[in-house]
Motif scaffolding. Structure first.
Motif, PDB file in Angstrom:
ATOM      1  N   ILE A  67      28.672  26.169  -7.195  1.00  0.00           N
ATOM      2  CA  ILE A  67      29.272  27.456  -6.876  1.00  0.00           C
ATOM      3  C   ILE A  67      29.982  27.971  -8.125  1.00  0.00           C
ATOM      4  O   ILE A  67      30.887  27.311  -8.652  1.00  0.00           O
ATOM      5  N   GLU A  68      29.557  29.129  -8.609  1.00  0.00           N
ATOM      6  CA  GLU A  68      30.171  29.758  -9.776  1.00  0.00           C
ATOM      7  C   GLU A  68      30.925  30.992  -9.285  1.00  0.00           C
ATOM      8  O   GLU A  68      30.318  31.953  -8.812  1.00  0.00           O
ATOM      9  N   ILE A  69      32.240  30.926  -9.392  1.00  0.00           N
ATOM     10  CA  ILE A  69      33.092  31.933  -8.776  1.00  0.00           C
ATOM     11  C   ILE A  69      34.279  32.235  -9.682  1.00  0.00           C
ATOM     12  O   ILE A  69      35.008  31.318 -10.082  1.00  0.00           O
ATOM     13  N   ASP A  70      34.418  33.508 -10.064  1.00  0.00           N
ATOM     14  CA  ASP A  70      35.582  33.968 -10.831  1.00  0.00           C
ATOM     15  C   ASP A  70      35.814  33.143 -12.095  1.00  0.00           C
ATOM     16  O   ASP A  70      36.952  32.859 -12.475  1.00  0.00           O
ATOM     17  N   GLY A  71      34.741  32.733 -12.731  1.00  0.00           N
ATOM     18  CA  GLY A  71      34.856  31.966 -13.964  1.00  0.00           C
ATOM     19  C   GLY A  71      34.988  30.471 -13.774  1.00  0.00           C
ATOM     20  O   GLY A  71      35.068  29.726 -14.757  1.00  0.00           O
ATOM     21  N   PHE A  72      35.008  29.999 -12.539  1.00  0.00           N
ATOM     22  CA  PHE A  72      35.104  28.566 -12.241  1.00  0.00           C
ATOM     23  C   PHE A  72      33.747  28.043 -11.771  1.00  0.00           C
ATOM     24  O   PHE A  72      32.974  28.757 -11.137  1.00  0.00           O
ATOM     25  N   ARG A  73      33.498  26.768 -12.064  1.00  0.00           N
ATOM     26  CA  ARG A  73      32.266  26.104 -11.627  1.00  0.00           C
ATOM     27  C   ARG A  73      32.655  24.925 -10.738  1.00  0.00           C
ATOM     28  O   ARG A  73      33.360  24.005 -11.171  1.00  0.00           O
ATOM     29  N   LEU A  74      32.195  24.968  -9.499  1.00  0.00           N
ATOM     30  CA  LEU A  74      32.537  23.956  -8.507  1.00  0.00           C
ATOM     31  C   LEU A  74      31.256  23.341  -7.965  1.00  0.00           C
ATOM     32  O   LEU A  74      30.238  24.025  -7.808  1.00  0.00           O
ATOM     33  N   LEU A  75      31.309  22.069  -7.634  1.00  0.00           N
ATOM     34  CA  LEU A  75      30.154  21.376  -7.061  1.00  0.00           C
ATOM     35  C   LEU A  75      30.547  20.759  -5.728  1.00  0.00           C
ATOM     36  O   LEU A  75      31.562  20.060  -5.627  1.00  0.00           O
ATOM     37  N   THR A  76      29.758  21.023  -4.701  1.00  0.00           N
ATOM     38  CA  THR A  76      30.000  20.415  -3.396  1.00  0.00           C
ATOM     39  C   THR A  76      29.237  19.095  -3.281  1.00  0.00           C
ATOM     40  O   THR A  76      28.169  18.929  -3.877  1.00  0.00           O
ATOM     41  N   ASP A  77      29.803  18.179  -2.521  1.00  0.00           N
ATOM     42  CA  ASP A  77      29.218  16.884  -2.142  1.00  0.00           C
ATOM     43  C   ASP A  77      28.042  16.434  -3.019  1.00  0.00           C
ATOM     44  O   ASP A  77      26.872  16.648  -2.676  1.00  0.00           O
ATOM     45  N   PRO A  78      28.302  15.774  -4.142  1.00  0.00           N
ATOM     46  CA  PRO A  78      27.226  15.468  -5.091  1.00  0.00           C
ATOM     47  C   PRO A  78      26.263  14.386  -4.611  1.00  0.00           C
ATOM     48  O   PRO A  78      26.666  13.261  -4.291  1.00  0.00           O
ATOM     49  N   THR A  79      24.981  14.740  -4.552  1.00  0.00           N
ATOM     50  CA  THR A  79      23.909  13.796  -4.196  1.00  0.00           C
ATOM     51  C   THR A  79      22.752  14.038  -5.157  1.00  0.00           C
ATOM     52  O   THR A  79      22.046  15.029  -5.035  1.00  0.00           O
TER      53      THR A  79
END
Length: 262
Positions: free
Chosen positions: A16-28
């Motif tokens: 998820i790339e949002i407002d300049g941040f990069r986030l990753l959900t539940d890594p598999t």
């Protein structure tokens, strides 16, 4: 308003790339294979659309729970070590140790960007199956992402529809909702994640949100798929609000603007 981009990697894993941040959900990131858990065997049918090394640096991993391999596998645990921050349940943080941070439902934390932007992350309640399942399934949380730039984004984590999800809808007027659907079923006649009915109820609770399902395909214990969601949403008149992601493709999601302040 800056764009929101979501890249489905597989199962519950999305960038998820949002407002300049990069986030990753539940890594598999493991290849297809089987996992023998204490009470159940899980089988992964489809590998990730992107390898862990192709994701690049992330500001935080949003880990709904650590105790099930379809939400955190062997390669996923390796990925946690390189993430700046890892947010998960309080019980999960104790098990994983290191720099992993535990959040109780409704607790918040902040991400700060170099340009002065900030992103508030709120942990939300989740129930991984029917009432009474908690001693078997363990703790799970979801997440809400809030900023001044846009309407909130809600990531359900592994949950069914219950009063905790309804409470999230009462507190946050989310513009984008990522339900973990797929009607996961292992032991017993009940499902452990949202089925099509739960997902429709969630869409009704967030009437202004784009619905972007995750965790719908790629595992043998899923009983419903993204195509089942498409058929149900179209039949019931919600089809225009459902956005299905193509694995590996960065997709811009256009949520509504936040309401103007009075």
């Amino acid at each position: 308003m800056s764009s929101l981009r979501i890249t489905l990697i597989g199962g519950p894993t999305a960038l998820i790339e949002i407002d300049g941040f990069r986030l990753l959900t539940d890594p598999t990131f493991d290849a297809p294979g089987a996992y023998q858990l204490p009470h159940v065997r899980l089988e992964k049918l489809t590998g990730p659309a992107l390898a862990a090394g192709q994701v690049g640096p992330v500001d935080a991993v949003l880990l709904s729970h650590d105790q099930h391999s379809d939400n955190l596998d062997h390669s996923g645990k390796d990925f946690l070590r390189q993430a700046k921050r890892v947010l998960t349940t309080e019980a999960g943080a104790k098990r994983l140790g290191g720099h992993v941070e535990g959040l109780a439902p409704w607790a918040t934390t902040e991400l700060m960007g170099k340009d002065g932007r900030s992103l508030t992350i709120t942990a939300t309640p989740a129930r991984h199956g029917p009432a009474g399942i908690e001693p078997l399934s363990g703790d799970v949380i979801g997440f809400v992402l809030s900023s001044k730039e846009r309407s909130p984004v809600y990531i359900s984590g592994d949950t069914v529809w219950f009063d905790g999800v309804a409470e999230v809808a009462r507190r946050f007027k989310a513009g984008v909702v990522l339900p973990f659907a797929g009607a996961a079923q292992t032991r017993g006649p009940f499902h452990l994640t949202m089925d099509t009915n739960d997902t429709i109820e969630t869409a009704r609770a967030f009437p202004d949100a784009v619905i972007v399902p995750l965790h719908t395909d790629g595992w043998a214990h899923f009983r419903q798929s993204a195509s089942d969601l498409r058929a149900s949403f179209d039949t019931l008149g919600f089809g225009a609000r459902l956005k299905l992601l193509e694995p590996g493709v960065a997709t811009v999601i256009e949520p509504p603007h936040p309401p103007a302040s009075s």
